[in-house]
Design an enzyme around this catalytic site. Structure first.
Site, short mmCIF file in Angstrom:
data_model
loop_
_atom_site.label_atom_id
_atom_site.label_comp_id
_atom_site.label_asym_id
_atom_site.label_seq_id
_atom_site.Cartn_x
_atom_site.Cartn_y
_atom_site.Cartn_z
N ARG A 81 -5.49 9.26 -0.89
CA ARG A 81 -5.57 8.55 0.40
C ARG A 81 -4.75 9.26 1.48
NH1 ARG A 81 -4.03 2.37 0.61
NH2 ARG A 81 -1.96 3.26 0.27
N ARG A 138 6.91 16.19 25.32
CA ARG A 138 5.98 15.07 25.16
C ARG A 138 4.68 15.37 25.89
NH1 ARG A 138 4.62 10.29 27.94
NH2 ARG A 138 4.06 8.56 26.56
N GLU A 152 -7.44 -8.69 6.48
CA GLU A 152 -6.47 -8.43 5.41
C GLU A 152 -5.15 -9.09 5.76
OE1 GLU A 152 -5.94 -4.10 5.14
OE2 GLU A 152 -6.17 -3.96 7.30
N LYS A 175 -3.92 5.15 7.27
CA LYS A 175 -2.62 4.50 7.02
C LYS A 175 -1.57 5.08 7.95
CE LYS A 175 0.16 2.92 3.08
NZ LYS A 175 0.21 1.49 3.37
N TYR A 234 1.58 7.43 6.35
CA TYR A 234 2.56 7.18 5.30
C TYR A 234 1.88 6.70 4.02
CZ TYR A 234 2.37 2.05 5.88
OH TYR A 234 1.98 0.75 5.91
N1 PLP Z 1 -3.71 -3.42 3.90
C1 PLP Z 1 -2.69 -3.06 4.69
C2 PLP Z 1 -2.78 -3.32 6.16
C3 PLP Z 1 -1.56 -2.44 4.15
O1 PLP Z 1 -0.54 -2.07 4.96
C4 PLP Z 1 -1.49 -2.23 2.75
C5 PLP Z 1 -0.32 -1.58 2.14
O2 PLP Z 1 0.64 -1.23 2.79
C6 PLP Z 1 -2.56 -2.65 1.95
C7 PLP Z 1 -3.67 -3.23 2.56
C8 PLP Z 1 -2.55 -2.46 0.46
O3 PLP Z 1 -2.74 -1.12 0.13
P1 PLP Z 1 -2.13 -0.51 -1.23
O4 PLP Z 1 -2.71 -1.34 -2.34
O5 PLP Z 1 -2.63 0.87 -1.26
O6 PLP Z 1 -0.65 -0.64 -1.14
#
Ligand code: PLP
Length: 286
Positions: free
Chosen positions: A52, A101, A182, A150, A33
């Protein structure tokens, strides 16, 4: 108001958009996403999100169903059809519905499922939290080892958000091997003097689109940038701290695990970075 959502080529009222129970996004979190902010009806850092998205799809051996120009057109349609002034566009691509599945990926005959919807957030850039800052707690990072992709597997970040809520704070910071990776949905930073310290890119964190822009603007504003991990104790002893994400932009963090960071109020370095980020990104919005 009924939103118009996008599903596999069609713009539909939200209650008419239906996805199969066999969709691998639903059964296996097999999808990726992006979230792109909209300010004044324009897309913030659209190209960064598009690049990305292509990378996430590539890492999972999924084909990218659209060119950048097509993605842009769909995003613009979503803004226009939903009358979005400030808000977000959520985009999801899953490996689709193979009709059953199975752990193995389906063949190329299975088309990806593409969904977009909007979230209207009037005054998104004037979030009052930017004036008071966030409080965070730390929790262990037990996520998988490819956080640079992501994916829609967001259960642990959701648990982190709930842990924060239960503790009466705004977010959780993940800690692995004694250092911060993070936040639940953002990249994390500390400030010491004129230096911004943030974890370097690897498979351990998402390569934030906002992070890339913030670090570029920090260097342009004669700040020093050091890309390395930091500890919770270091954050508590820092002058300032902050997070970045596509929807929170640059957000001060004023308390970590119950200890005030700096004065316990948002500092001037973070305020300046937020202002530069919003100014520059509004100018470059498409
Ligand atoms: N780290 C994680 C785990 C995230 O889910 C996100 C954004 O959803 C970010 C960092 C920040 O990324 P961005 O600046 O591209 O939104």
């Amino acid at each position: 108001m009924t939103r118009t959502v996008y599903l596999n080529g069609d713009y539909l009222p939200e209650h008419e958009a239906k996805v199969s129970v066999f969709d691998r996004g639903f059964l296996m979190a097999d999808g990726v996403y992006e979230v792109t902010s909209v300010l004044d009806g324009k897309l913030i850092d659209f190209q960064g999100h598009c690049v990305r998205l292509a990378r996430s799809l590539g890492e999972l051996e999924m084909k990218n169903p659209h060119t950048e120009a097509e993605w842009l057109e769909i995003h613009r349609q979503m803004v226009a059809r939903n009358g979005i002034v400030d808000g977000m566009i959520y985009l999801q691509v899953t490996r689709g519905n193979p009709g059953d599945r199975d752990f193995a990926y389906p063949g190329p005959e299975t088309e990806p499922t593409v969904v977009l919807f909007t979230q209207s957030k009037p005054g998104l850039a004037d979030n009052p939290a930017a004036k008071t800052g966030w409080k965070v707690i730390s929790i262990p990072d037990i996520r998988w080892g490819r956080r640079d992709i992501k994916t829609v597997q967001l259960l642990y970040p959701s648990m982190g958000k709930m842990a924060a809520k239960k503790a009466g704070v705004d977010d959780s910071w993940f800690v692995e091997d004694g250092v911060v990776t993070e936040g639940t949905s953002n990249n994390t930073y500390i400030v010491k003097g004129n230096r911004i310290i943030t974890r370097q890119l690897s498979h351990d964190i998402l390569h934030g689109i906002t992070r890339a822009a913030v670090l570029r603007f920090a260097v342009e504003a004669q700040m020093e940038v050091e890309e390395r991990p930091f500890t919770i104790a270091e954050a508590q002893a820092a002058d300032e701290a902050f997070i970045s994400s596509a929807s929170a932009f640059v957000m001060p963090v004023v308390e970590v695990d119950g200890k005030a960071v700096g004065t316990g109020k948002p500092g001037h370095v973070v305020a300046r970075l937020r202002e530069i980020y919003l100014d520059e990104m509004r100018k470059a919005a498409v």
